[in-house]
Write a protein that holds these residues in place. Structure first.
Motif, PDB file in Angstrom:
ATOM      1  N   MET A  27      -3.361  10.203  -5.401  1.00  0.00           N
ATOM      2  CA  MET A  27      -3.129   8.822  -5.806  1.00  0.00           C
ATOM      3  C   MET A  27      -3.900   8.463  -7.076  1.00  0.00           C
ATOM      4  SD  MET A  27      -3.228   6.561  -2.329  1.00  0.00           S
ATOM      5  CE  MET A  27      -4.895   7.113  -1.968  1.00  0.00           C
ATOM      6  N   PHE A  46      -5.808   1.495  -2.751  1.00  0.00           N
ATOM      7  CA  PHE A  46      -5.367   1.931  -1.425  1.00  0.00           C
ATOM      8  C   PHE A  46      -6.433   1.597  -0.384  1.00  0.00           C
ATOM      9  CE2 PHE A  46      -5.130   4.966   2.047  1.00  0.00           C
ATOM     10  CZ  PHE A  46      -3.784   4.978   2.361  1.00  0.00           C
ATOM     11  N   PHE A 100       1.425   3.256  -3.235  1.00  0.00           N
ATOM     12  CA  PHE A 100       0.382   4.121  -3.778  1.00  0.00           C
ATOM     13  C   PHE A 100       0.551   5.571  -3.330  1.00  0.00           C
ATOM     14  CE2 PHE A 100      -2.167   0.005  -3.426  1.00  0.00           C
ATOM     15  CZ  PHE A 100      -1.818  -0.382  -4.720  1.00  0.00           C
ATOM     16  N   GLU A 130       4.115   6.892  -5.217  1.00  0.00           N
ATOM     17  CA  GLU A 130       4.081   6.993  -6.679  1.00  0.00           C
ATOM     18  C   GLU A 130       3.733   8.390  -7.199  1.00  0.00           C
ATOM     19  OE1 GLU A 130       2.685   3.942 -10.169  1.00  0.00           O
ATOM     20  OE2 GLU A 130       1.238   4.394  -8.592  1.00  0.00           O
ATOM     21  N   ARG A 181       0.823  -1.212   0.000  1.00  0.00           N
ATOM     22  CA  ARG A 181       0.000   0.000   0.000  1.00  0.00           C
ATOM     23  C   ARG A 181       0.860   1.266   0.000  1.00  0.00           C
ATOM     24  NH1 ARG A 181      -3.618   1.631   5.204  1.00  0.00           N
ATOM     25  NH2 ARG A 181      -1.504   1.924   5.992  1.00  0.00           N
ATOM     26  N   HIS A 186      -4.366   5.235  -7.702  1.00  0.00           N
ATOM     27  CA  HIS A 186      -5.022   3.966  -7.360  1.00  0.00           C
ATOM     28  C   HIS A 186      -5.735   4.093  -6.010  1.00  0.00           C
ATOM     29  CE1 HIS A 186      -2.697   2.304 -10.678  1.00  0.00           C
ATOM     30  NE2 HIS A 186      -1.605   2.805 -10.116  1.00  0.00           N
ATOM     31  N   LYS A 187      -6.672   4.989  -5.921  1.00  0.00           N
ATOM     32  CA  LYS A 187      -7.380   5.227  -4.657  1.00  0.00           C
ATOM     33  C   LYS A 187      -8.156   3.995  -4.198  1.00  0.00           C
ATOM     34  CE  LYS A 187      -7.948  10.258  -4.948  1.00  0.00           C
ATOM     35  NZ  LYS A 187      -7.109  10.499  -6.125  1.00  0.00           N
TER      36      LYS A 187
END
Length: 331
Positions: free
Chosen positions: A220, A226, A79, A82, A76, A222-223
């Motif tokens: 983020m 996450f 995320f 990044e 995690r 990729h919420k």
């Protein structure tokens, strides 16, 4: 005359560091002694019997859930890193997480600093940015803890609130402390944001990176991933706690509400001493007494949970400290 003064200053710093370790550890040892010495010989025999007869299969399953939660936490973390352009290796992230847990057994809350420092050392992520992402993680985790507390209160409202009141435990204090900490960072940033040079400028640069790390949770890509990992981590936490009930015959029939209530109490008590030593099993035992179970059964449950997960952290944390420089020897 200057050398003795320097040595006094050094000794004071060393003393403060030692006290940070010794005082919480000492409290834990005193509580262990008090708990065992206040019990009768028969009660101690029952406690030891419960621990010795614990089914190793369920302990192994609990440890597996623990490892999965730590792996998910390391995954995690990416995320949050990044959006700032950093892609550290999963192995380094995982070992930094485990080394941080090990450090927390020595000095409470020191692990977060070490975790950020390790990522700076081996992945060249600026410390303030790495630490900012860790703060964001902690906020997300605290919200999950509040969710678990809410569910536990809904399932066992009267008993749990009565216990929290008797033990002078107020979750709102933790919420207030967290809000003050975040607010303090933002106020401090405003104070130094116009600095152009000197010490305040260095603080400004540090706080800028810290806020950037904290804001990464808003940027983020990729919420959903996450959120999924956050839910998975906490499901694993609860499962690694819940499955231990099958190691104690007396507690095997405990309802989900009782187990969640014990999980909540354990979560709050673990911050009192180094990794919850001494406090954790006593708090768990006291909670189970509230629900009509024996002190020995409750404390045996607490010792098995605490002992198995602490052993896991000791092994994986120590291995992480050893393997980090070997894994990154080219750097």
């Amino acid at each position: 005359m200057k050398k003795p003064i320097c040595s006094i200053k050094l000794s004071k710093k060393t003393l403060i560091k030692l006290l940070k370790v010794i005082i919480p550890l000492g409290i834990g040892i005193v509580l262990i002694y008090y708990s065992l010495s206040s019990a009768t010989e028969e009660e101690r025999a029952i406690l030891w019997k419960n621990i010795k007869q614990a089914n190793p299969f369920y302990i192994a399953v609990s440890l597996l859930f623990g490892i999965l939660s730590h792996l998910s936490r390391a995954w995690r973390w990416q995320f949050l890193l990044e959006p700032m352009g950093y892609k550290p290796k999963l192995a380094n992230r995982f070992m930094a997480v485990m080394a941080a847990y090990l450090a927390n057994l020595g000095i409470p809350r020191s692990g977060e600093l070490l975790r950020g420092a390790l990522l700076t050392t081996y992945e060249e992520v600026p410390f303030e940015k790495a630490f900012g992402t860790i703060i964001s993680e902690r906020i997300a985790d605290f919200l999950m803890l509040l969710l678990v507390v809410a569910i536990a209160i809904l399932l066992q409202t009267d008993t749990l609130l009565e216990y929290l009141n008797d033990q002078n435990i107020n979750p709102l204090y933790t919420v207030a402390f967290l809000a003050l900490a975040v607010g303090g960072i933002l106020v401090g940033f405003k104070i130094v944001k116009n600095a152009k040079s000197g010490f305040l400028h260095k603080i400004q640069q540090f706080m800028t990176g810290l806020v950037e790390g904290m804001r990464s949770i808003l940027n983020m890509k990729h919420k959903l991933a996450f959120i999924a990992h956050t839910l998975f981590i906490w499901v694993m936490y609860v499962l690694m706690f819940w499955v231990i009930k099958f190691t104690i015959p007396e507690i095997a029939d405990a309802s989900t509400g009782v187990i969640l209530a014990a999980f909540v109490i354990g979560s709050f008590s673990i911050s009192v001493t180094n990794g919850g030593i001494g406090v954790y099993p006593i708090a768990i035992g006291a909670l189970f007494i509230f629900f009509g179970y024996s002190k020995q059964g409750g404390e045996a449950f607490g010792w098995i949970v605490w002992g198995s997960q602490t052993l896991l952290v000791l092994i994986l944390g120590a291995l992480s400290f050893l393997l980090l420089p070997l894994y990154n020897q080219k750097k």
